[in-house]
Design an enzyme around this catalytic site. Structure first.
Site, PDB file in Angstrom:
ATOM      1  N   GLU A   5       0.866  -1.176   0.000  1.00  0.00           N
ATOM      2  CA  GLU A   5       0.000   0.000   0.000  1.00  0.00           C
ATOM      3  C   GLU A   5       0.906   1.231   0.000  1.00  0.00           C
ATOM      4  O   GLU A   5       2.059   1.172   0.450  1.00  0.00           O
ATOM      5  CB  GLU A   5      -0.864  -0.038   1.266  1.00  0.00           C
ATOM      6  CG  GLU A   5      -1.866   1.079   1.437  1.00  0.00           C
ATOM      7  CD  GLU A   5      -2.553   1.028   2.809  1.00  0.00           C
ATOM      8  OE1 GLU A   5      -3.608   1.637   2.945  1.00  0.00           O
ATOM      9  OE2 GLU A   5      -2.005   0.384   3.726  1.00  0.00           O
TER      10      GLU A   5
ATOM     11  N   LYS B 192     -10.283   0.693  -1.474  1.00  0.00           N
ATOM     12  CA  LYS B 192     -10.354   0.203  -0.093  1.00  0.00           C
ATOM     13  C   LYS B 192     -11.698   0.526   0.544  1.00  0.00           C
ATOM     14  O   LYS B 192     -12.154   1.674   0.530  1.00  0.00           O
ATOM     15  CB  LYS B 192      -9.213   0.844   0.712  1.00  0.00           C
ATOM     16  CG  LYS B 192      -9.058   0.329   2.130  1.00  0.00           C
ATOM     17  CD  LYS B 192      -7.869   1.028   2.786  1.00  0.00           C
ATOM     18  CE  LYS B 192      -7.614   0.551   4.198  1.00  0.00           C
ATOM     19  NZ  LYS B 192      -6.491   1.298   4.817  1.00  0.00           N
TER      20      LYS B 192
ATOM     21  N   CYS C   3      -4.655  -3.659   3.666  1.00  0.00           N
ATOM     22  CA  CYS C   3      -4.279  -3.309   5.033  1.00  0.00           C
ATOM     23  C   CYS C   3      -5.385  -3.564   6.058  1.00  0.00           C
ATOM     24  O   CYS C   3      -5.627  -4.703   6.442  1.00  0.00           O
ATOM     25  CB  CYS C   3      -3.805  -1.861   5.057  1.00  0.00           C
ATOM     26  SG  CYS C   3      -2.781  -1.424   6.493  1.00  0.00           S
TER      27      CYS C   3
END
Length: 269
Positions: free
Chosen positions: A40, A110, A147
């Protein structure tokens, strides 16, 4: 499929970071990887002034992703990396791109924003609201997560329901009390509870832990990195995957479905 996972300390300069990505791409191609997972924030990272990412964000046809695409030409290897793209109203999307042979083959924005441990990612990032993204890769199905998504087991299960047998997880996991343990436990749990491979790339450097790893379908860590830049390797094997799912048929034995609908952000605050 041969999997490579790269980690590095992202800088504030996208051109420097692109050069680092290109170096890792070249190494992965030489090693015969079918999948390369990069961190990321591969485009840029502003540790002390995170709001500056809005000014550095690039569209998916901007120079950073175009550079990744150009360097992927002629190779069947799929590259997964994290970027920020403009989202309007001064915010950005935290987006994973998958590129292969000169093309952008998928993008995932995300869904779960890191509003935890005192951080407020939602102050500057707009969440995605699309379906789970699964990419065809060298005969395998690779699901994309970013993440903080790893803390939500239903996300991984939705991807596996959509056919994923490998989860690619670029991350920039922030240091903190027990945070390294959280990362290891959850990456391992997502592999074991779904009997799938997890290839997790962690950004390293001054703020983040690194600790990239590949975990197999029965929860064994096949390879890992510490807190320095590098590239790790692992093999995803069809027979191993099938045997794990025969021996531990949790996907067949489960009794509950996962609802694929996404709640509006205001309902989760």
């Amino acid at each position: 499929m041969r999997i490579a996972v790269g980690q590095f300390a992202s800088t504030e300069d996208w051109q420097t970071n692109l050069k680092t990505c290109v170096t890792l791409i070249d190494e992965a191609v030489r090693g015969g990887a079918g999948l390369l997972v990069l961190p990321e924030d591969a485009l840029a990272l502003f540790i002390d002034e995170p709001a500056r990412i809005a000014g550095a964000a690039q569209p998916l046809d901007g120079p950073f992703v175009t550079g990744l695409r150009a360097h992927s030409e002629g190779s069947p290897m799929t590259i997964v990396a994290g970027v920020h793209e403009p989202a309007g109203d001064g915010k950005v999307h935290n987006t994973l791109v998958a590129v292969r042979d000169g093309e952008l083959v998928a993008a995932y924005r995300k869904v779960h924003l890191y509003d935890a441990f005192g951080a407020r990612e939602s102050d500057r990032v707009a969440p995605g609201d699309g379906e789970p993204v699964v990419v065809d890769c060298d005969g395998w199905k690779v699901g994309l997560m970013t993440c903080y998504d790893i803390r939500f087991p239903e996300m991984a299960r939705l991807l596996v329901d959509a056919g994923a047998d490998v989860l690619a997880v670029p991350a920039a996991w922030v240091r903190g009390p027990a945070k390294e343990r959280h990362w290891e436990v959850m990456v391992t749990a997502r592999a074991l509870e779904n009997t799938c491979y997890v290839a997790a790339s962690g950004e390293c450097g001054r703020r983040n832990i690194g600790s990239s790893m590949v975990v197999d379908p029965l929860g064994t860590v096949r390879d890992r990195l510490g807190n320095r830049p590098g590239l790790l390797w692992a093999i995803a094997d069809r027979e191993e995957l099938a045997e794990a799912r025969r021996a531990l048929p949790v996907l067949a034995n489960r009794r509950f479905r996962v609802d694929p609908s996404i709640r509006p952000l205001k309902e989760t605050a």
